[in-house]
Design an enzyme around this catalytic site. Structure first.
Site, PDB file in Angstrom:
ATOM      1  N   PHE A  21       0.562  -1.091   0.112  1.00  0.00           N
ATOM      2  CA  PHE A  21       0.118  -0.206   0.234  1.00  0.00           C
ATOM      3  C   PHE A  21       0.710   1.277  -0.287  1.00  0.00           C
ATOM      4  CE2 PHE A  21      -2.825   3.440   1.614  1.00  0.00           C
ATOM      5  CZ  PHE A  21      -3.694   3.494   0.579  1.00  0.00           C
ATOM      6  N   ASP A  43       9.333   2.960   1.345  1.00  0.00           N
ATOM      7  CA  ASP A  43       8.601   3.701   1.741  1.00  0.00           C
ATOM      8  C   ASP A  43       7.754   2.921   2.980  1.00  0.00           C
ATOM      9  OD1 ASP A  43       5.259   4.449   2.207  1.00  0.00           O
ATOM     10  OD2 ASP A  43       4.638   3.924   0.656  1.00  0.00           O
ATOM     11  N   LYS A  49       2.059  10.128   8.169  1.00  0.00           N
ATOM     12  CA  LYS A  49       1.580  10.335   9.394  1.00  0.00           C
ATOM     13  C   LYS A  49       1.917  10.501  10.568  1.00  0.00           C
ATOM     14  CE  LYS A  49      -0.307   5.225   7.547  1.00  0.00           C
ATOM     15  NZ  LYS A  49      -1.750   5.783   6.882  1.00  0.00           N
TER      16      LYS A  49
END
Length: 417
Positions: free
Chosen positions: A144, A229, A258
């Protein structure tokens, strides 16, 4: 009565103006209430009920909710200059870029700031292409990386990809954790391999210790870039500042978001080695963002990084994560018919269930007990546990007690089938 009216009106607005399916899902999960206040690891709803936040905004609230130092840094910046003119020097952005160079692995030096993880991935993919002059990107199945078109092209789940086909060309997906599959796919046309050091939405999948070093070697051999990532794994979540630090690997580009904004401001970034950044130095307006690097978000990120170090949150993530998983494993040993596996690193924990349908029941029971969790997007059999890194053992014990009760309820339901 006024409280109930406000709740109902809010749900009706979701149904009419946001998405009726989201409203139905929340109702089904027993979440027919409004989040009202949050502090530390606790979220309080409009009825005054407290919830222990073990989801943490999918990794956003590593410092907990409304960490006072981050809130104060943002308030102070509001009084000075919230947004950048974009034509004068921006000190908070410069200070944050210096910090990113210090905390990221190896010789990573130049940072570009956006507003989200998917923007960070978009920028990293563009940089890899412009630097190498190549077009192929190798990613992994069940990965993702975001849902904008470029990031979605890298994301490895057909459920999210198929409605938007054709996506960008040149993307290949191979099984995660399988270096032989990468070796077979990577070639002279490959600009980059993009990988999560630990798959998040794929189900908290931890690869072997040899996996990331093998990818580093393969990329070096073929002249491709390695993009890590770390949008979900970065900034202490796994018990290291970055998950790639577990394996001694320095990527060419690293993405963050985040937790970077301290749970107060949205911000994303990609940070690259100097030689990789050369095209953006030659042509600095190839990649820009109106709101990226704004003083408010950068001030939040600077204070976040300071708090992570000064409150020893990396070490706490490692020790509290070990304690959490040991307690969860005891439950798993008692109920093998319900729990298949407990896995993770630090406070990035996945509990894989034996059957997909159990997840909804577990979540509902936990919510009733005042614990917020969710399953991973790409694998509904896996309950994700990502609490703030500030969580204390006494609070973990409360969560374990609720989790044990929920698993016992699931076991009894399965016995009745």
């Amino acid at each position: 009565m006024e409280k109930e009216r406000v709740i109902e009106e809010t749900i009706e607005k979701y149904e009419k103006y946001i998405n009726p399916a989201v409203a139905r899902l929340f109702r089904f999960m027993g979440l027919s209430t409004i989040e009202q206040h949050a502090s530390g690891v606790i979220i309080t709803d409009s009825n005054g009920k407290d919830y222990i936040d073990c989801l943490g905004g999918y990794g956003v609230f590593s410092l907990g909710h409304r960490h006072p130092r981050v809130v104060e840094a943002v308030k102070a910046q509001v009084d000075r200059m919230p947004m950048s003119s974009k034509v004068l020097f921006n000190k908070p952005m410069a200070d944050l870029a210096e910090l990113m160079a210090k905390i990221t692995p190896g010789d990573l030096q130049y940072s570009f700031f956006g507003n989200s993880g998917t923007e960070a991935v978009e920028g990293a993919l563009k940089l890899a292409k412009v630097h190498t002059g190549r077009s192929k990107i190798v990613s992994t199945v069940n990965s993702f990386h975001g849902k904008t078109l470029g990031a979605l092209s890298a994301t490895g789940r057909d459920l999210f990809r198929d409605p938007f086909q054709p996506l960008l060309s040149g993307f290949a997906h191979v099984p995660f954790g399988d270096e032989a599959a990468i070796a077979e796919c990577i070639d002279a046309d490959t600009a980059a391999v993009i990988v999560e050091p630990i798959q998040g939405e794929g189900g908290i999948i931890v690869p072997s210790d040899e996996y990331l070093p093998a990818l580093r070697e393969l990329c070096d051999r073929h002249g491709a870039l390695l993009i890590c990532d770390e949008v979900q794994t970065g900034l202490g979540r796994t018990g290291r500042m970055f998950a790639c630090d577990h394996y001694g690997v320095v990527p060419d580009i690293i993405t963050t978001a985040k937790a970077l904004g301290g749970g107060v401001m949205p911000i994303g970034a990609f940070t690259a080695r100097p030689q990789i950044f050369e095209e953006y130095v030659t042509s600095p307006f190839l990649h820009t963002s109106t709101f990226g690097g704004n003083p408010l978000a950068c001030s939040a990120a600077i204070e976040t990084i300071k708090v992570i170090y000064e409150e020893n949150l990396i070490e706490k993530a490692e020790t509290k994560g070990r304690y959490f998983m040991e307690r969860l494993q005891k439950i798993a040993d008692s109920f093998p018919g319900v729990i298949q596996e407990v896995r993770g690193k630090g406070l990035m924990i996945g509990v894989e269930l034996t059957k997909e349908g159990i997840g909804g029941l577990l979540m509902s029971e936990l919510i009733n007990k005042g614990v917020l969790v969710a399953y991973t997007l790409n694998n509904p059999k896996v309950i994700r546990i990502e609490p703030p890194l500030i969580i204390e053992e006494a609070t973990i014990d409360q969560v374990i007690s609720a989790f044990a009760y929920a698993v016992e309820q699931a076991y009894e339901m399965l016995e009745d089938l």
